[in-house]
Structures are given as structure tokens and as C-alpha cells.
Write a protein that holds these residues in place. Structure first.
Motif, PDB file in Angstrom:
ATOM      1  N   THR A   1       0.843  -1.200   0.000  1.00 13.61           N
ATOM      2  CA  THR A   1       0.000   0.000   0.000  1.00 13.61           C
ATOM      3  C   THR A   1       0.871   1.240   0.000  1.00 13.61           C
ATOM      4  O   THR A   1       1.876   1.316   0.715  1.00 13.61           O
ATOM      5  N   MET A   2       0.489   2.208  -0.801  1.00 17.04           N
ATOM      6  CA  MET A   2       1.238   3.454  -0.842  1.00 17.04           C
ATOM      7  C   MET A   2       1.057   4.216   0.467  1.00 17.04           C
ATOM      8  O   MET A   2      -0.040   4.301   1.006  1.00 17.04           O
ATOM      9  N   TRP A   3       2.140   4.778   0.941  1.00 13.23           N
ATOM     10  CA  TRP A   3       2.102   5.545   2.185  1.00 13.23           C
ATOM     11  C   TRP A   3       1.156   6.726   2.061  1.00 13.23           C
ATOM     12  O   TRP A   3       0.403   7.037   2.988  1.00 13.23           O
ATOM     13  N   ILE A   4       1.165   7.373   0.926  1.00 12.45           N
ATOM     14  CA  ILE A   4       0.313   8.549   0.743  1.00 12.45           C
ATOM     15  C   ILE A   4      -1.163   8.166   0.824  1.00 12.45           C
ATOM     16  O   ILE A   4      -2.000   8.956   1.273  1.00 12.45           O
ATOM     17  N   TYR A   5      -1.493   6.952   0.417  1.00  6.91           N
ATOM     18  CA  TYR A   5      -2.889   6.492   0.513  1.00  6.91           C
ATOM     19  C   TYR A   5      -3.313   6.359   1.970  1.00  6.91           C
ATOM     20  O   TYR A   5      -4.445   6.733   2.338  1.00  6.91           O
ATOM     21  N   GLN A   6      -2.434   5.821   2.808  1.00  6.12           N
ATOM     22  CA  GLN A   6      -2.769   5.704   4.222  1.00  6.12           C
ATOM     23  C   GLN A   6      -2.944   7.075   4.861  1.00  6.12           C
ATOM     24  O   GLN A   6      -3.822   7.274   5.702  1.00  6.12           O
TER      25      GLN A   6
ATOM     26  N   GLN B   1      -3.037   6.705  -9.508  1.00  8.41           N
ATOM     27  CA  GLN B   1      -3.368   6.722  -8.077  1.00  8.41           C
ATOM     28  C   GLN B   1      -2.479   7.717  -7.335  1.00  8.41           C
ATOM     29  O   GLN B   1      -2.957   8.524  -6.531  1.00  8.41           O
ATOM     30  N   GLN B   2      -1.204   7.637  -7.613  1.00  8.98           N
ATOM     31  CA  GLN B   2      -0.260   8.526  -6.948  1.00  8.98           C
ATOM     32  C   GLN B   2      -0.556   9.989  -7.261  1.00  8.98           C
ATOM     33  O   GLN B   2      -0.535  10.848  -6.372  1.00  8.98           O
TER      34      GLN B   2
END
Length: 1034
Positions: free
Chosen positions: A514-519, A574-575
């Protein structure tokens, strides 16, 4: 016969003694007899005569025999003989310093070995060791340090029976010099059973070394030690041994308070202070937790902090790097988390008006154990929420005390402390070498994000950040610091022992993918959905909240598609969505622009899918990034760099062309020319601009515009104001009504003229602003070019950047530019020279583009020779060398023999800088490379058409040697021959023609005059050329 054989063999085994001085010189042998006599005057006279004799004759066999006899005499049965031989040995060693003390000591150990000697001779052997050590000491060549070193190799029995009495004087005067004190401390460590308290009482007058009576003496000795190592800048060993002894005697507090704080620190800042600081760093591994907390909250570390602040000025001695080494070594060796935490908190609590003295980016943090790091982060967060300045070891300089007082000083200190804490948390997030867990990283990221954009309204278990409130509210400056720290994305990696050693994870991705930015976005959504518990500092408007929800929905749809199979396209979008979504919190002032950007990002993929001919997704992404770069936002600029960095491996030629078109000024010029041909209006506009500038200059000089003059004449004629003036009559002036009409007409005319002038000024200002915005946009686009060159230096697409970057440099050099354009030019030149041409990574597979690259080389070299500016020509020549390097490809591995051949050319390279003539310089270098051979690695030319390339550079070299003013320089061809020596052979004829057959006077050079010793080598040039051609034929 057997008996005779035995006799022969025995005789053969005995060496033949020379009939030399040792057998015949009775005078020489009498010296040793006199040394054993009881009369002291006779012994002293024998020592004096022996030394004179040895110096006069200077024979090695006599000196060797002397040492043998003197070492044997150390264990003489006569009591009076032993001191004589000992004194003689010491004086001979003093006279002949080339004889090593180690060799003599070895003789003594072998001759008087207590382990092998017979029991009845043990007493004599002990005396032999004793007087042998005395002899070495009396020679004056052995220092206390040497004795101290030898003590570690001597048994306690030998020390007690032999050395103790000999060293009693030095031990009794231990408080006189650092060396004598060091000797005593080493003896205490090595022989504790011998130097018991009773023995110390007899030697020193006290049963312990460190006591109240001895503190002044110890302080003076430490001051002497500090002065002795002033140049070496090290901690004297005697001081560290004293510290260890104080811990052993349980007198550390007495030693630290009285000897260091009340003794050393009372001196002026200098060696005594530096010794105390170094002792503090060296003491860290030796102290307990309570002792660590005591010394890290006392006067020593406070004065260290003042030193760090005052040493920030240039040309000041800085001890901070040494202290960093001490702390780093301690943390690396210490496995106790509590001690690590005590040291980190102690140094972090040393503040100058709230700002800690240690840097916010402190590399020593990477040595912390996970438990210590967890507690340290908790301490940082607690200090941020509830700043307790009274618990910090804070100090202020005199100037700071005079500038701020009272409440203002306290508020400023709190801001400085919080600013440092935010930077420290960000540095821990960024440093992937820190032993941290993902939960800790996310905890720090949530903490910074929450206090940057929210405040706790009501405690909630779902939001841990609301459980503790701020004791002092955050001001705007602190929130600004928090905002700036948001671009520090955690580069989390699995720090567990089970992780693969060489396995790398993409940056910004957690262990589960999972991308950190998503969390972080999910956490922001939780905060927005619970306004009762978390209050936003800048609440979203309904339009902003709608755009936020739309962004979340788009990301959710992409994540659903990713479950079927993750793709680079899906991850990139997404990013991008998530990063732009985070931009909502930072860009509230320009919310409308932010909404438009977000709508563009969200709607463009849907619009693309509706088209019949769908472009590549990476081209769509590049178009979006270019659109985002037009927004005046630092965060958006960082977003674009981050996203483009992740899609670099997927960039196509069309996408790269779209980026390069932005900085293509030729297209802009063509558009202007086409617009000029469409009609006369553009010409008039251009004329108006020029007229406006001329008019402004004329107005400044007091001149009047002709068109305005004509308008003014018309108004005056309409009002008959010029009738009397034109015919010269003496009619009366105009009446009042006519004058009123005239005034109105003149006022309207001047008002209209003023509006026109202001309009022209506004138009010029507008054009200038547009140019500034365009140039700023192009500078941002260079970010993408720089990222691509850095990440994809080995891609064939990089070759397409050569000409566009050269065009930017050429146009920038040839035009007068302001500061912004100079920055743009400097940035482009840096990318081209340092990151493209000098990169160790380059395209090594040209494929079917060999002809294209050779054509590019011809084009570049032709342009190089036509330029008038050598600085621009250098960039084009560097580009040519880069193209040759790409054509050559990867050379074969270099052997040791090849490396050895390269050392022969060093002398010739120096001649290049010494030669006053360019022909001499080039000739010497070429001779060097050919005469001494070329390494195998440099002979390889890969896909290079050597004949064609040689012809190109031959033309350039001939132009360089024949023209007085040439844009080419000697350094260019020096680089060419150093990097591609194979081309030297084919270019020799171009050089030799200009040595003897020059037509003009400035071309006729006496090539042998500067370096006549190299004349034979220069004359061999034609022969060398012929030899190389024969090699080619074979």
C-alpha cells in the motif's frame, strides 16, 4: 677411520676465529675488567674511555662484543660490578642512538630469562633484569610512556621485586607531570595487589588517588596535559584513566565537580575546556544512567553548547564533529535502550533560546535501538505538545539577552523548539537507515499532519492525536513549519531480520504494497468525517469537499482495477490523484485553481477512453503534469517531480517530445513570423511598441510626441486660438466663454493622451509578466528533463535531448538576459554538462541508429566550428564526444598490464599545460599516446566508423591549427585524445603538416625550442605514423 671422520667433523663445526682486535687488543678488553672493580672512579674512567674508543674506531664487531659483555655483566656476582655494567650500558646506548632499545631489551630477556634459568641463579637473573631496566632508563632514550607500555608485559612478581624500587621516585612524584601520573595509574591497573592502599600511603601520603587533598594537584596535572595536546587535539590518556579510577574508587562525583567543573572550567575558554568536552564524550560508555543524566545536565555540557553557538563563525575551531563521533560510537556499541535514551534526551535538551544545539538531521539517530527510538519519539511529541522550558538546559548569549526579554523571549523559544522538533521528526522519517517500524513512521506522519491542519476538539479513541491537547496553542509560524515538512514522505523499508538483504521496495510503499500517501489520505478522511473531535484550521468549502470526495472515488475505482492486476498506469494515476488531493490542505487560498486542476486530473482519463484513437497513457500523464506545472505552487511542482520520477521507465518518444516542445524557442519564433505575415495589424502593434518606448524616452527628455502635437494644433485651430499668432495682428485675447471652451478641449485632449500612455505602460508590464511566467514555467519543465536524465541515462531516448539542450544554451548565451533567464540557462547547462555528458551511465545499445548518430556528429562538429563564442563551442564539442562515446559502447574490462601502461603518459600531460603554443601541446600529447601504446580498453571503438569520425575531427583540427581566432581550444582536443587515443594515429598528418609547412608567420613554430630534450621523439612522428598504418594492414 670412523674416529678420524669424527675428529674432522668436529673441527669443521668450529668456526675460524679471525685474528682481529678482539684477540690481540688488550686495551679494549681491559675496559670491561675495570668496570667490575670496586673503585667507583676507576669504573667511571673505564666507561668514558670505552665510549671514546668505540666512537674513534667505529667497528661493528667491537660494538657487538661490547653489548654482549655489558648485558652479561648485569648479573655479575660482585655487587659493585652490577651498577658499573648497568651504567656503562646506559651510556653506550645514549652515545649510539642508532642501536634500538628493543634489540638490547631482547638481549636482556634472553640472557636473564627467569623461566629457563637454574634455581641457584634466579637471584642473579633478577638482578640482571633490574639493572637492565635501569640501564635503559639511564640512557635517556626511554620515556615514561615506554615504561608504561612495558609494564603490561612484565609479571607482577618481577615488578614487585625488581621495578618497584627502581621506579619508586617516579611513582612518589606522580602529581608532578602527566607522564609520571600516567605511570602510576598504569601500575595501579596492572599490579593492584602490589600497590595496595598501604603502599600508596607510603608513596603518596594517602590511601587513594582521588580525594579532596589531591584534587588541586590533579587539576594542575590535567591542565598541563591539556596544553601538551593542544596541537594534536586529542584527549590525553591520563585524564581518561583518572576518570576510570574515580569510578573504581567511587569518587566520580568528587572528581567531576571539583576537578572538572570547579577546576578545569574555571580557566579561560581553550585547551582546558576542550579537554573537559572530550572527556564528557569519552565518559559516555563508562557511566551509569544516573551519572549520564547528571553530567548531561550540568555545567560542562552547557559550556559545550555555548562553544557550539560561538564556533559557528568562520575560522573558529569546532569541536562538534568530535562530539558527534563520541555519541555515534557510544550509541553503536551500547545495547541498553535506557542509556541510549538518556544520552539522546540529554543532548536534545541542550538548547539556545529553545533551539537545540545538536542538528535536527543527526546521523547518530540511526544507531538507536527500536525501543529507544520509540521512547525518544514519544519524548519529542510530548515536548511539542507541552513545551517545558524549565526542564531544558537552556542558555542565551549576551546579545540574545539584550534583544529579547520576558514574554516575547518565551514565545520565541517555544517556536524555535517546536520548529526543531518538527525537523527532527521529518529527518527520522526520511532516513531509511534508522531502525524504525512502519507503525512508528505512520505515527509520526499522522502527528505532523494532524497539527499542521487540525486541532483537537474532543478526545476520541479512534484518533489518538486528540487524546492530548496543546498546552500552548500553535501560532501561524509553527503551522508554516509544519506545512513545509509535509513533503517528507517516509521511504519505509522492512527492517526485520527476515527481510531479504538485497531486496528493495519502491519508495513510498509499505510492506503490504500500500502506498504511504494512501494511508495518510485515509487518515485525513477520518479527520474530516469527525468534525466533533477534530477541527480543521481551514475548513473545506462545499465545492472543495465535493472535489475531495470525487478524488477519493477515483482512487477507489483505480484500486478495484488494480486487484485484477497492478499496472504502472494504475499506480501512476493513483499517486497523482492522492498527491493532488493532499494539495487541498495546503492551497486553500487558490481553491478555485485547485478545483480546476483536480477536475482536469479526474476527467481526463475518462475523456481519453472515449476517443477512438487512444494515445499512450504515459503521454496523457505527461500532458497532465505539464498542465499542473503552470500552477504557481511549490507543492504541485514537487508532486509533478515525484509522479514523473515513477513513470520514467514508461516514457515514450512522443511524451518526451511534448516536454521538449515547451522549451523550443524556435517554434515560438516561427509562430511570430507567421503572425506577422497574416496582416498589418501585428506590424502596427510592433511599431506601436517601439513607438511607445521611443515616446517614453522622449517624454523623459522633455520632447513632445508629434501625433500629440498635431492633435493639440487641431484643438487650438478649432477654437481660433492661433489666429492672432499666425497673422501677427494685435487683436485682443479671447473672451471668457471661448477660453472656457478651449480649456475643456485641452483638458479632454491631455486626459486622452494620459490614458493612452498609461495603457501602453500597462500593456508593456503585462507582456513582461507573461514573459516571466513563461520563463518560470520552462524552468519547472526542466525539472522533468533533469529527472529523466538522472533516472534513464541509459535509455536511447536521452539522445534526443542533446540538440534541444544545446539550442537553449546557444540562444541563452547569445542574448542579453535578466536574472531569471540566467538561472534558466545555468540550469540547462548543468543538466547537459554534469548529468548527461559526464554521467557514467549512458546508452550502450545504439541498434540501427549508427548512421543517425554519425550524421548528428557531423552536424555538431560543423556547428562547433561556425560558432564565434568558445564557451558555447565547448558545449557542442562535449556533445560530439558524448556521441562518440555512445557509438563506441561499453569497452572491455581493463587488466593490470593495461593500467601499468597508462602511467607512462603522465609527463606528457604536464607538458600540455606548460607549452605556449597549441601545436606543441597537441603534438606532445599525440606522441605520448602513440609511442607508449594505448590501453586495450581505449583501443576499443565499438560501432564507431573510425575513418569517418577521424575525417570530421581532422577537419576541425586543421581549422584550429590554421586560424588565428578559432572557437576551438587546446583543451577540447586534449579531452578528445585522452578519451579516444585511437584517433591520434589518423590525425597525425594534420599536425605534422603544420609543424614545417606553415605558410603564415604565426603558424611557423620552433617546436623543439621549449623542450629540446624531446626532439628525438618529435622527429619520430612520421615513422610512428607509418608503423601504425602497417599494423592496420596486417
Amino acid at each position: 677411520m670412523s674416529v678420524e671422520m669424527v675428529e674432522v667433523s668436529v673441527k669443521a663445526a668450529v668456526p675460524v676465529r679471525p685474528t682481529g682486535v678482539l684477540q690481540q687488543n688488550r686495551v679494549f678488553l681491559d675496559f670491561f675488567w675495570d668496570l667490575a672493580k670496586p673503585d667507583q672512579e676507576v669504573r667511571l674512567k673505564a666507561i668514558e674511555d670505552l665510549i671514546k674508543y668505540l666512537k674513534t674506531n667505529n667497528k661493528a664487531d667491537e660494538l657487538e662484543y661490547t653489548f654482549k659483555r655489558l648485558v652479561d655483566g648485569l648479573a655479575h656476582i660482585r655487587e659493585a660490578a652490577r651498577p658499573g655494567f648497568s651504567l656503562a650500558l646506559g651510556q653506550v646506548l645514549s652515545a649510539f642512538e642508532d642501536v634500538s632499545l628493543q634489540s638490547v631489551l631482547k638481549r636482556i630477556k634472553e640472557k636473564h630469562n627467569l623461566q629457563t634459568v637454574k634455581k641457584k641463579l634466579v637471584r642473579s637473573a633478577l638482578f640482571g633484569n633490574l639493572f637492565g631496566v635501569l640501564a635503559l632508563h639511564q640512557s635517556g632514550r626511554i620515556s615514561t610512556v615506554s615504561i608504561k607500555t612495558n609494564l603490561w608485559t612484565i609479571s607482577e612478581e618481577v615488578f614487585e621485586e625488581v621495578l618497584l624500587s627502581a621506579l619508586q621516585t617516579d611513582l612518589a612524584s606522580a602529581f608532578s607531570t602527566p607522564e609520571q601520573l600516567q605511570l602510576l595509574l598504569v601500575a595501579l591497573q596492572r599490579f593492584p595487589q602490589t600497590l595496595k592502599p598501604k603502599k600508596l600511603k607510603k608513596l603518596l601520603g594517602s590511601t587513594t588517588i582521588i580525594n579532596a587533598d589531591n584534587i588541586p594537584k590533579l587539576t594542575e596535572v590535567m591542565k598541563m596535559a591539556a596544553q601538551s595536546v593542544k596541537k594534536e587535539r586529542v584527549l590525553p590518556t591520563v585524564v581518561l584513566d583518572l576518570l576510570k579510577l574515580s569510578l573504581k574508587e567511587d569518587s566520580f562525583q568528587l572528581f567531576w565537580n571539583n576537578a572538572i567543573i570547579n577546576g578545569m572550567l574555571k580557566e579561560q575558554p581553550g585547551p582546558a575546556h576542550y579537554l573537559s568536552f572530550r572527556l564528557l564524550g569519552s565518559a559516555l560508555p563508562l557511566l551509569s544512567i544516573a551519572q549520564l543524566k547528571a553530567v548531561l545536565s550540568g555545567e560542562v555540557i552547557t559550556l559545550y553548547g555555548e562553544h557550539v553557538v560561538s564556533a559557528q563563525k568562520p575560522d573558529r575551531f569546532k569541536l562538534a564533529p568530535e562530539m558527534d563521533t563520541y555519541v555515534s560510537d557510544f550509541l553503536q556499541a551500547c545495547q541498553d535502550p535506557d542509556k541510549q535514551l538518556a544520552v539522546m534526551v540529554g543532548f536534545s535538551s541542550l538548547t539556545n533560546q529553545g533551539y537545540p544545539v545538536v542538528p535536527s538531521v543527526w546521523r547518530v539517530v540511526q544507531h538507536l535501538q527500536p525501543a529507544a527510538l520509540q521512547h525518544y519519539v514519544e519524548w519529542l511529541k510530548k515536548m511539542f505538545l507541552q513545551p517545558e522550558l524549565d526542564k531544558l538546559l537552556d542558555f542565551s548569549t549576551r546579545k540574545q539577552k539584550d534583544n529579547q526579554e520576558g514574554k516575547e523571549q518565551k514565545e520565541n523559544s517555544i517556536f524555535r523548539l517546536r520548529k526543531w522538533i518538527v525537523a527532527r521528526l521529518s529527518s527520522i522519517i526520511d532516513n531509511h537507515q534508522v531502525k524504525r517500524q512502519e507503525d512508528l513512521i505512520m505515527d509520526m506522519a499522522r502527528f505532523v499532519f494532524f497539527h499542521a491542519f487540525f486541532s483537537a476538539k474532543k478526545a476520541s479513541a479512534d484518533i489518538p492525536e486528540t487524546m492530548e491537547k496543546l498546552s500552548i496553542p500553535l501560532d501561524d509560524r509553527t503551522r508554516g513549519v509544519l506545512l513545509l515538512s509535509m513533503h517528507h514522505l517516509p521511504q519505509t523499508e522492512d527492517s526485520s531480520e527476515d527481510a531479504a538483504i538485497n531486496q528493495k521496495r519502491p519508495l513510498g510503499v509499505t510492506a503490504d504494497g500500500t502506498m504511504w500517501i494512501y494511508q495518510l489520505v485515509q487518515y485525513a478522511q477520518v479527520l474530516l468525517s469527525q468534525p466533533k473531535h477534530a477541527q480543521s484550521s481551514k475548513p473545506f468549502s462545499p465545492e472543495q469537499r465535493q472535489a475531495w470526495d470525487s478524488m477519493l472515488e477515483s482512487v477507489s475505482n483505480l484500486r478495484k482495477k488494480a486487484k485484477k492486476g497492478p499496472t504502472a498506469e494504475n499506480t501512476a494515476f493513483q499517486q497523482l490523484f492522492l498527491l493532488v488531493g493532499m494539495h487541498f490542505f495546503k492551497w486553500s487560498k487558490n481553491s478555485e485553481c485547485c478545483l480546476k486542476v483536480c477536475e482536469c486530473v479526474c476527467l481526463l482519463p475518462e475523456a481519453v477512453t472515449d476517443q477512438e484513437e487512444e494515445p499512450e497513457w504515459v503521454e496523457v500523464m505527461v500532458d497532465i503534469l505539464l498542465s499542473l506545472l503552470s500552477q504557481p505552487s511549490r507543492h504541485i511542482r514537487q508532486v509533478c517531480k515525484t509522479v514523473f520520477s515513477s513513470i520514467c521507465p514508461n516514457v515514450t518518444a512522443a511524451a518526451l517530445t511534448a516536454i521538449l516542445d515547451v522549451n523550443d524557442e524556435d517554434e515560438d519564433d516561427k509562430d511570430k513570423d507567421e503572425d506577422d505575415e497574416d496582416g498589418d495589424e501585428d506590424d502596427e502593434d510592433g511599431d506601436d511598441d517601439e513607438a511607445m518606448e521611443e515616446e517614453e524616452e522622449a517624454m523623459e527628455e522633455g520632447e513632445v510626441d508629434q501625433s500629440f502635437r498635431l492633435e493639440l494644433m487641431k484643438v487650438l485651430q478649432q477654437q481660433n486660438a492661433l489666429v492672432g499668432f499666425q497673422d501677427g495682428s494685435d487683436d485682443e485675447d479671447l473672451d471668457d466663454e471661448a477660453m472656457m471652451e478651449l480649456d475643456k478641449s485641452l483638458a479632454a485632449l491631455f486626459s486622452e493622451q494620459k490614458k493612452k500612455t498609461q495603457a501602453k505602460k500597462d500593456e508593456k508590464t503585462k507582456i513582461q509578466k507573461e514573459k516571466t511566467l513563461v520563463r518560470d514555467f520552462k524552468i519547472k519543465v526542466l525539472d522533468l528533463v533533469e529527472v529523466f536524465v538522472a533516472r534513464q541515462a541509459g535509455s536511447p531516448l536521452v539522445l534526443g535531448l542533446v540538440e534541444p539542450l544545446l539550442n537553449i544554451i546557444d540562444q541563452g548565451m547569445s542574448s542579453d538576459s535578466d536574472q531569471q533567464e540566467q538561472d534558466f540557462l545555468r540550469r540547462a547547462a548543468d543538466i547537459f554538462r554534469n548529468q548527461l555528458c559526464r554521467s557514467k551511465v549512458y546508452c550502450r545499445t545504439v541498434g540501427d541508429r549508427q548512421g543517425e548518430l554519425h550524421d548528428l556528429l557531423d552536424k555538431l562538429m560543423t556547428k562547433t566550428q561556425k560558432l564565434s563564442d568558445s564557451s558555447v563551442s565547448l558545449y557542442y564539442f562535449s556533445a560530439s564526444l558524448y556521441v562518440v562515446k555512445v557509438l563506441r559502447g561499453a569497452p572491455p574490462a581493463e587488466t593490470k598490464d593495461d593500467k601499468a601502461e597508462a602511467t607512462d603518459v603522465c609527463f606528457f600531460h604536464t607538458l600540455i599545460n606548460l607549452s605556449p603554443d597549441k601545436i606543441i601541446s597537441i603534438c606532445f600529447l599525440m606522441c605520448c599516446l602513440i609511442c607508449h601504446g594505448v590501453r586495450v580498453q581505449l583501443r576499443f571503438m565499438g560501432n564507431v566508423d573510425v575513418d569517418r569520425v577521424s575525417a570530421v575531427f581532422r577537419e576541425a583540427l586543421s581549422s584550429f591549427l590554421s586560424k588565428r581566432k578559432s572557437p576551438l581550444t587546446t583543451q577540447m582536443f586534449t579531452d578528445l585524445f585522452n578519451r579516444f587515443p585511437v584517433l591520434c594515429v589518423n590525425l597525425l598528418d594534420a599536425v605534422t603538416q603544420h609543424i614545417t609547412s606553415a605558410v603564415r608567420v604565426h603558424q611557423q613554430v620552433k617546436i623543439y625550442h621549449p623542450f629540446p630534450q624531446q626532439e628525438p621523439l618529435i622527429r619520430r612522428i612520421p615513422d610512428l605514423q607509418l608503423r601504425e598504418k602497417k599494423k592496420k594492414r596486417n
